[in-house]
Design a protein around this motif. Structure first.
Motif, mmCIF file in Angstrom:
data_model
loop_
_atom_site.group_PDB
_atom_site.id
_atom_site.type_symbol
_atom_site.label_atom_id
_atom_site.label_comp_id
_atom_site.label_asym_id
_atom_site.label_seq_id
_atom_site.Cartn_x
_atom_site.Cartn_y
_atom_site.Cartn_z
ATOM 1 N N GLU A 1 -0.715 -54.033 -19.774
ATOM 2 C CA GLU A 1 -1.567 -52.847 -19.826
ATOM 3 C C GLU A 1 -3.005 -53.224 -19.490
ATOM 4 O O GLU A 1 -3.382 -54.385 -19.591
ATOM 5 N N PRO A 2 -3.801 -52.245 -19.104
ATOM 6 C CA PRO A 2 -5.230 -52.507 -18.895
ATOM 7 C C PRO A 2 -5.860 -53.039 -20.184
ATOM 8 O O PRO A 2 -5.426 -52.674 -21.280
ATOM 9 N N ASP A 3 -6.875 -53.893 -20.024
ATOM 10 C CA ASP A 3 -7.672 -54.362 -21.167
ATOM 11 C C ASP A 3 -6.932 -55.206 -22.193
ATOM 12 O O ASP A 3 -7.256 -55.167 -23.377
ATOM 13 N N VAL A 4 -5.944 -55.963 -21.754
ATOM 14 C CA VAL A 4 -5.322 -56.905 -22.680
ATOM 15 C C VAL A 4 -5.828 -58.308 -22.361
ATOM 16 O O VAL A 4 -6.471 -58.542 -21.338
ATOM 17 N N ASN A 5 -5.544 -59.228 -23.267
ATOM 18 C CA ASN A 5 -5.965 -60.617 -23.065
ATOM 19 C C ASN A 5 -4.875 -61.547 -23.597
ATOM 20 O O ASN A 5 -4.300 -61.279 -24.649
ATOM 21 N N TYR A 6 -4.588 -62.581 -22.842
ATOM 22 C CA TYR A 6 -3.650 -63.616 -23.310
ATOM 23 C C TYR A 6 -4.505 -64.821 -23.659
ATOM 24 O O TYR A 6 -5.296 -65.282 -22.845
ATOM 25 N N PHE A 7 -4.345 -65.318 -24.879
ATOM 26 C CA PHE A 7 -5.287 -66.331 -25.374
ATOM 27 C C PHE A 7 -4.951 -67.754 -24.961
ATOM 28 O O PHE A 7 -5.788 -68.627 -25.045
ATOM 29 N N CYS A 8 -3.703 -68.034 -24.587
ATOM 30 C CA CYS A 8 -3.257 -69.414 -24.368
ATOM 31 C C CYS A 8 -2.629 -69.588 -22.992
ATOM 32 O O CYS A 8 -2.108 -68.628 -22.418
ATOM 33 N N ASN A 9 -2.648 -70.826 -22.512
ATOM 34 C CA ASN A 9 -1.861 -71.129 -21.319
ATOM 35 C C ASN A 9 -0.388 -70.966 -21.663
ATOM 36 O O ASN A 9 0.048 -71.386 -22.728
ATOM 37 N N PHE A 10 0.349 -70.392 -20.755
ATOM 38 C CA PHE A 10 1.783 -70.257 -21.009
ATOM 39 C C PHE A 10 2.444 -71.638 -20.949
ATOM 40 O O PHE A 10 3.271 -71.972 -21.779
ATOM 41 N N ASN A 11 2.120 -72.403 -19.914
ATOM 42 C CA ASN A 11 2.716 -73.731 -19.696
ATOM 43 C C ASN A 11 4.195 -73.684 -19.346
ATOM 44 O O ASN A 11 4.844 -74.720 -19.277
ATOM 45 N N LEU B 1 -3.951 -62.818 -17.024
ATOM 46 C CA LEU B 1 -2.548 -63.215 -16.850
ATOM 47 C C LEU B 1 -2.387 -64.168 -15.668
ATOM 48 O O LEU B 1 -1.597 -65.114 -15.726
ATOM 49 N N GLU B 2 -3.160 -63.938 -14.622
ATOM 50 C CA GLU B 2 -3.117 -64.887 -13.502
ATOM 51 C C GLU B 2 -3.598 -66.260 -13.964
ATOM 52 O O GLU B 2 -2.988 -67.280 -13.660
ATOM 53 N N ASP B 3 -4.681 -66.270 -14.708
ATOM 54 C CA ASP B 3 -5.245 -67.542 -15.168
ATOM 55 C C ASP B 3 -4.289 -68.283 -16.094
ATOM 56 O O ASP B 3 -4.031 -69.469 -15.924
ATOM 57 N N ARG B 4 -3.730 -67.576 -17.068
ATOM 58 C CA ARG B 4 -2.918 -68.228 -18.094
ATOM 59 C C ARG B 4 -1.487 -68.501 -17.656
ATOM 60 O O ARG B 4 -0.806 -69.330 -18.233
ATOM 61 N N PHE B 5 -1.008 -67.787 -16.646
ATOM 62 C CA PHE B 5 0.389 -67.946 -16.235
ATOM 63 C C PHE B 5 0.605 -67.850 -14.738
ATOM 64 O O PHE B 5 1.023 -68.802 -14.077
ATOM 65 N N ASN B 6 0.286 -66.711 -14.146
ATOM 66 C CA ASN B 6 0.886 -66.392 -12.857
ATOM 67 C C ASN B 6 0.293 -67.111 -11.658
ATOM 68 O O ASN B 6 0.918 -67.176 -10.612
ATOM 69 N N LYS B 7 -0.903 -67.674 -11.807
ATOM 70 C CA LYS B 7 -1.488 -68.371 -10.650
ATOM 71 C C LYS B 7 -0.588 -69.518 -10.201
ATOM 72 O O LYS B 7 -0.587 -69.904 -9.032
ATOM 73 N N ASN B 8 0.197 -70.073 -11.139
ATOM 74 C CA ASN B 8 1.097 -71.174 -10.793
ATOM 75 C C ASN B 8 2.463 -70.696 -10.317
ATOM 76 O O ASN B 8 3.253 -71.486 -9.824
ATOM 77 N N TYR B 9 2.773 -69.422 -10.528
ATOM 78 C CA TYR B 9 4.135 -68.951 -10.262
ATOM 79 C C TYR B 9 4.195 -67.833 -9.218
ATOM 80 O O TYR B 9 5.220 -67.625 -8.591
ATOM 81 N N ASN B 10 3.090 -67.110 -9.084
ATOM 82 C CA ASN B 10 2.964 -66.076 -8.042
ATOM 83 C C ASN B 10 4.057 -64.998 -8.093
ATOM 84 O O ASN B 10 4.587 -64.582 -7.059
ATOM 85 N N TYR B 11 4.373 -64.564 -9.304
ATOM 86 C CA TYR B 11 5.314 -63.439 -9.399
ATOM 87 C C TYR B 11 4.653 -62.179 -8.828
ATOM 88 O O TYR B 11 3.436 -61.993 -8.957
ATOM 89 N N PRO B 12 5.447 -61.300 -8.212
ATOM 90 C CA PRO B 12 4.896 -60.064 -7.654
ATOM 91 C C PRO B 12 4.494 -59.079 -8.755
ATOM 92 O O PRO B 12 5.065 -59.077 -9.835
#
Ligand code: GDP
Ligand code: MN
Length: 364
Positions: free
Chosen positions: A154-164, A50-61
């Motif tokens: 949840e633990p052990d999930v995966n997001y396949f795409c960049n959110f953008n 989730l950090e890779d696909r979305f949150n690294k750019n937004y830094n939500y808590p």
């Protein structure tokens, strides 16, 4: 062969594929994970994606909740893995444990029957506490009081795409209250009386006033299908067709779940004891509530993110979208739920919110 819709989609995505400015104003939102200490490796895997696909750019808590104190090891590893701040909450025992009005003999009897009948997770007492907690108590936790939005992970999930884009902004700007990715049929034997109890609630007092004008009743029931050629997949024993949103992914508005109608609905269910005398899941409870208390237009299908939670995945069907958003998934995967008869998506398109076409820049 790119069609018109896809060209527009492509340009919309390109516009929104911007790293947010340093003075970017986040929504009042947190990423939320209920988790056990021993699930640390799986939690870290979910955080990474989730950090890779979305949150690294937004830094939500991030907010982590547990019915037991988190270990220092868990706190150290997760706080270092996340880009945003982290907070850790211990759930009060009264929000987690079996309520005092539950008849323990009847409860034990159902645990034994469930084991005997091979009901999924039927043997587990903690699973029932978890389902009840996720149905009616997560939104009341102290650490969430000042937030308006949450993103359940949840633990052990995966997001396949960049959110953008920022999904919280999308929710807010499009007036959405609840967002999902996967919708499937539930196991009838976990919720034999959930629908009847729901109907009881809505026919009590003035509770029918709580029903949204343009609700998703037709998505949740197959009454409207009688006499049509649409195949009825359900083995339901009530009018409920068992379609629900998979609640392991949720982006939603906490004020909705804290609202009087939702809380009254939950309290009614909780008093009836079905979280313990049956094995009601938080997914059908959320879904029925969302489906009846919200207008269809307030529910968003995130069809452009791609998602895996064991044992199913969901991969965006548009080839151009998969390319632009660097999706790592295969639509033809045998575990792609969206193309299976077991999926409720086609029902959602037909009787729920319809097919949504992403065409907007949420970073504005
Ligand atoms: P499934 O998704 O239905 O297979 O169930 P999970 O085992 O993934 O549980 C759902 C969520 O609740 C996950 O985020 C788990 O980490 C969490 N969870 C389940 N049971 C417990 C529990 O006893 N304590 C805590 N703290 N979290 C739990
Ligand atoms: Mn899970």
């Amino acid at each position: 062969n790119i069609n018109n819709n896809e060209t527009t989609l492509l340009s919309a995505l390109n516009q929104s594929n911007i790293i947010p400015a340093t003075n970017y104003l986040r929504e009042n939102a947190t990423i939320l994970m209920l988790v056990r200490n021993w699930e640390l490796p799986s939690a870290l895997a979910s955080i990474r994606t989730l950090e890779d696909r979305f949150n690294k750019n937004y830094n939500y808590p991030w907010t982590f909740l547990n019915d037991e104190p988190f270990t220092q090891e868990f706190i150290d590893a997760t706080s270092l893995a996340t880009s945003g701040e982290t907070q850790y909450g211990i759930i009060p025992q009264v929000d987690w444990n079996i309520p005092h009005w539950i008849n323990l003999t009847k409860f034990e009897q159902n645990i034994n029957d469930s084991i005997h009948n091979n009901i999924i997770y039927g043997f587990s007492k903690s699973y029932r506490n978890m389902c009840k907690f996720n149905s009616g108590y997560f939104m009341r936790q102290e650490l969430l009081q000042n937030y308006e939005w949450y993103f359940r992970v949840e633990p052990d999930v995966n997001y396949f795409c960049n959110f953008n884009y920022d999904p919280f902004k999308l929710m807010k700007n499009l007036n959405k209250k609840y967002g999902f990715i996967v919708s499937i049929y539930d196991y009838q034997n976990t919720i034999p009386t959930l629908w009847d109890t729901t109907m009881e609630f809505f026919t009590t007092g003035n509770n029918s006033n709580y029903l949204a004008k343009d609700n998703s009743y037709k998505f949740l029931t197959d009454n409207s299908l009688i006499g049509t050629s649409v195949t009825v997949q359900t083995n339901s024993t009530s009018d409920y067709n068992l379609c629900h949103f998979w609640s392991n992914f949720e982006i939603a508005n906490l004020n909705f779940f804290r609202s009087k109608p939702y809380q009254e609905f939950f309290n009614y269910l909780n008093q009836k004891g079905g979280f313990y005398y049956e094995r009601w899941g938080d997914a059908p409870v959320h879904s029925i509530a969302v489906g009846l208390l919200l207008n269809k237009s307030e529910i968003h299908h995130f069809d452009d993110i791609g998602y895996y939670h064991p044992p199913f995945n969901s991969c965006p069907s548009s080839n151009i979208l998969r390319l632009v958003k660097n999706c790592q998934c295969n639509v033809n995967d045998e575990n792609n739920i969206d193309t299976k008869p077991h999926s409720c998506l086609s029902k959602w398109w037909k009787f729920g919110g319809g097919k949504y076409f992403m065409q907007y820049d949420s970073n504005q």
